[in-house]
Scaffold this motif. Structure first.
Motif, PDB file in Angstrom:
ATOM      1  N   HIS A   1      70.799   4.820  63.606  1.00 38.70           N
ATOM      2  CA  HIS A   1      71.885   4.543  64.556  1.00 38.70           C
ATOM      3  C   HIS A   1      72.325   5.788  65.307  1.00 38.70           C
ATOM      4  N   CYS A   2      71.858   6.971  64.849  1.00 43.68           N
ATOM      5  CA  CYS A   2      72.185   8.228  65.529  1.00 43.68           C
ATOM      6  C   CYS A   2      71.108   8.657  66.515  1.00 43.68           C
ATOM      7  N   SER A   3      69.996   7.931  66.564  1.00 39.25           N
ATOM      8  CA  SER A   3      68.857   8.380  67.361  1.00 39.25           C
ATOM      9  C   SER A   3      68.475   7.364  68.426  1.00 39.25           C
ATOM     10  N   ALA A   4      67.938   7.874  69.521  1.00 38.27           N
ATOM     11  CA  ALA A   4      67.474   6.991  70.600  1.00 38.27           C
ATOM     12  C   ALA A   4      66.291   6.163  70.123  1.00 38.27           C
ATOM     13  N   LEU A   5      65.411   6.761  69.332  1.00 43.30           N
ATOM     14  CA  LEU A   5      64.253   6.028  68.812  1.00 43.30           C
ATOM     15  C   LEU A   5      64.712   4.866  67.930  1.00 43.30           C
ATOM     16  N   GLY A   6      65.673   5.125  67.048  1.00 47.50           N
ATOM     17  CA  GLY A   6      66.174   4.068  66.181  1.00 47.50           C
ATOM     18  C   GLY A   6      66.811   2.937  66.963  1.00 47.50           C
ATOM     19  N   LYS A   7      67.547   3.280  68.005  1.00 45.23           N
ATOM     20  CA  LYS A   7      68.210   2.252  68.807  1.00 45.23           C
ATOM     21  C   LYS A   7      67.200   1.352  69.514  1.00 45.23           C
ATOM     22  N   VAL A   8      66.061   1.914  69.889  1.00 48.04           N
ATOM     23  CA  VAL A   8      65.000   1.091  70.490  1.00 48.04           C
ATOM     24  C   VAL A   8      64.592  -0.016  69.526  1.00 48.04           C
ATOM     25  N   PHE A   9      64.395   0.349  68.273  1.00 48.93           N
ATOM     26  CA  PHE A   9      63.972  -0.644  67.272  1.00 48.93           C
ATOM     27  C   PHE A   9      65.086  -1.627  66.936  1.00 48.93           C
ATOM     28  N   PHE A  10      66.334  -1.163  66.902  1.00 46.09           N
ATOM     29  CA  PHE A  10      67.454  -2.079  66.699  1.00 46.09           C
ATOM     30  C   PHE A  10      67.510  -3.101  67.841  1.00 46.09           C
ATOM     31  N   ALA A  11      67.385  -2.617  69.068  1.00 46.58           N
ATOM     32  CA  ALA A  11      67.486  -3.488  70.242  1.00 46.58           C
ATOM     33  C   ALA A  11      66.377  -4.522  70.264  1.00 46.58           C
ATOM     34  N   ALA A  12      65.207  -4.163  69.752  1.00 45.13           N
ATOM     35  CA  ALA A  12      64.067  -5.084  69.742  1.00 45.13           C
ATOM     36  C   ALA A  12      64.117  -6.057  68.569  1.00 45.13           C
ATOM     37  N   GLY A  13      65.013  -5.820  67.624  1.00 41.68           N
ATOM     38  CA  GLY A  13      65.120  -6.708  66.470  1.00 41.68           C
ATOM     39  C   GLY A  13      64.071  -6.469  65.398  1.00 41.68           C
ATOM     40  N   VAL A  14      63.333  -5.366  65.473  1.00 44.87           N
ATOM     41  CA  VAL A  14      62.315  -5.082  64.459  1.00 44.87           C
ATOM     42  C   VAL A  14      62.868  -4.224  63.326  1.00 44.87           C
ATOM     43  N   LEU A  15      64.099  -3.745  63.498  1.00 44.44           N
ATOM     44  CA  LEU A  15      64.784  -2.979  62.466  1.00 44.44           C
ATOM     45  C   LEU A  15      66.133  -3.640  62.228  1.00 44.44           C
ATOM     46  N   PRO A  16      66.450  -4.021  60.988  1.00 49.30           N
ATOM     47  CA  PRO A  16      67.733  -4.688  60.723  1.00 49.30           C
ATOM     48  C   PRO A  16      68.907  -3.767  61.014  1.00 49.30           C
ATOM     49  N   LEU A  17      69.986  -4.335  61.531  1.00 49.10           N
ATOM     50  CA  LEU A  17      71.162  -3.536  61.841  1.00 49.10           C
ATOM     51  C   LEU A  17      71.725  -2.894  60.578  1.00 49.10           C
ATOM     52  N   PRO A  18      72.272  -1.694  60.715  1.00 47.77           N
ATOM     53  CA  PRO A  18      72.830  -1.015  59.538  1.00 47.77           C
ATOM     54  C   PRO A  18      74.081  -1.726  59.037  1.00 47.77           C
ATOM     55  N   VAL A  19      74.449  -1.385  57.830  1.00 43.24           N
ATOM     56  CA  VAL A  19      75.642  -1.964  57.208  1.00 43.24           C
ATOM     57  C   VAL A  19      76.782  -0.963  57.295  1.00 43.24           C
ATOM     58  N   GLU A  20      77.956  -1.459  57.691  1.00 48.15           N
ATOM     59  CA  GLU A  20      79.110  -0.575  57.723  1.00 48.15           C
ATOM     60  C   GLU A  20      79.557  -0.248  56.292  1.00 48.15           C
ATOM     61  N   PRO A  21      80.134   0.940  56.028  1.00 48.28           N
ATOM     62  CA  PRO A  21      80.394   1.992  57.012  1.00 48.28           C
ATOM     63  C   PRO A  21      79.122   2.783  57.345  1.00 48.28           C
ATOM     64  N   MET A  22      78.957   3.089  58.626  1.00 50.63           N
ATOM     65  CA  MET A  22      77.799   3.849  59.081  1.00 50.63           C
ATOM     66  C   MET A  22      78.133   5.339  59.080  1.00 50.63           C
ATOM     67  N   GLN A  23      77.144   6.135  58.718  1.00 51.14           N
ATOM     68  CA  GLN A  23      77.353   7.581  58.598  1.00 51.14           C
ATOM     69  C   GLN A  23      77.756   8.190  59.935  1.00 51.14           C
ATOM     70  N   ARG A  24      78.816   8.991  59.932  1.00 55.22           N
ATOM     71  CA  ARG A  24      79.255   9.695  61.139  1.00 55.22           C
ATOM     72  C   ARG A  24      78.730  11.126  61.074  1.00 55.22           C
ATOM     73  N   ARG A  25      77.808  11.463  61.985  1.00 52.81           N
ATOM     74  CA  ARG A  25      77.238  12.801  62.010  1.00 52.81           C
ATOM     75  C   ARG A  25      77.999  13.736  62.949  1.00 52.81           C
ATOM     76  N   THR A  26      78.564  13.179  64.019  1.00 48.82           N
ATOM     77  CA  THR A  26      79.363  13.956  64.972  1.00 48.82           C
ATOM     78  C   THR A  26      80.494  13.062  65.476  1.00 48.82           C
ATOM     79  N   PRO A  27      81.433  13.612  66.234  1.00 47.13           N
ATOM     80  CA  PRO A  27      82.489  12.769  66.807  1.00 47.13           C
ATOM     81  C   PRO A  27      81.951  11.701  67.759  1.00 47.13           C
TER      82      PRO A  27
END
Length: 266
Positions: free
Chosen positions: A149-175
């Motif tokens: 969820h912190c990376s552009a590559l990961g978001k591509v896979f989330f958007a395509a539905g080939v990677l299941p969405l993460p479960v909250e709470p999601m790790q906060r790496r930066t503001p």
């Protein structure tokens, strides 16, 4: 006069006729392997312009060497030798080999770090990288574990539905890290609309990235290609990088067998 040894015969240059035959056989094989549907004999003759006798002779030779075979309908398909070769290779090695020219073209155009990533289980794994040409550049990301969820590559896979969405709470790496499913889903809708993903200071402050999907023959997203670098170089050219990436990943998708469906008039 002594008879030339087999080694001496092999060392002798091919005649023009021999080279021409190899070229013609290679063209036939390429058309068979790259075709969406097994082409018939007549299709291959028409596409290559070869005489029927020549095409028949070359196709028979390719069949003898198991490079092509004829199916029940008479069409030509890739032969069992290809399956044997594939069974002995790691599939990701083939993907990296096919994608490498694309990665290098994007690198030449941007000078930034370029990565190829795939999904393994619930993780995004970067399997190839072309390093930046700048002194100030990103690290080697191959096999580095990055929260998707912190990376552009990961978001591509989330958007395509080939990677299941993460479960909250999601790790906060930066503001700037997205930590709610609702916010992530809104961004995924935008990604699907524009064709590429962005991650702007979400993994590390000062690090931006853009990524686009690579589709396979069945229209599913099989990989993603991303560009990353310092915000000062990336942030002010996001649309241009997005357009560059989608252009190259569409071409790579075509190499992998993806074909856009033509709209059917109603």
């Amino acid at each position: 006069m002594a008879t030339p040894s087999p080694r001496d015969q092999e060392a002798q240059p091919l005649t023009t006729t021999g080279t021409q035959s190899i070229d013609r056989a290679a063209e036939l094989l390429s058309r068979v392997v790259l075709a969406d549907e097994p082409p018939g004999f007549g299709d291959l003759v028409n596409e290559t312009g070869l005489a029927k006798s020549t095409a028949s002779r070359l196709l028979l030779a390719l069949e003898r060497h198991r490079l092509v075979h004829r199916d029940d309908s008479g069409g030509y398909a890739a032969g069992p030798l290809f399956a044997l070769y594939a069974s002995r290779r790691e599939p990701l090695d083939e993907l990296v080999q096919l994608a490498q020219p694309t990665l290098e073209k994007i690198s030449a155009a941007t000078g930034e770090t370029v990565n190829l990533a795939v999904v393994r289980g619930n993780a995004v794994v970067q399997i190839a990288q072309v390093d930046s040409t700048f002194l100030l550049a990103t690290t080697n990301w191959v096999d580095v574990d990055v929260p998707p969820h912190c990376s552009a590559l990961g978001k591509v896979f989330f958007a395509a539905g080939v990677l299941p969405l993460p479960v909250e709470p999601m790790q906060r790496r930066t503001p700037h890290t997205i930590t709610s499913i609702a916010a992530l889903q809104r961004q995924l809708e935008r990604i699907n609309a524009q064709g590429y993903a962005e991650a702007l200071g979400e993994l590390e402050i000062g690090l931006d990235a853009v990524a686009a999907p690579v589709l396979g023959r069945d229209s599913t997203v099989v990989a993603a290609v991303g560009v990353s670098g310092p915000s000062g170089r990336i942030n002010n050219q996001l649309p241009q990088l997005g357009s560059l990436l989608t252009s190259h990943t569409e071409a790579l998708s075509g190499v992998l067998g993806y074909r856009k469906r033509k709209d059917v008039a109603v």
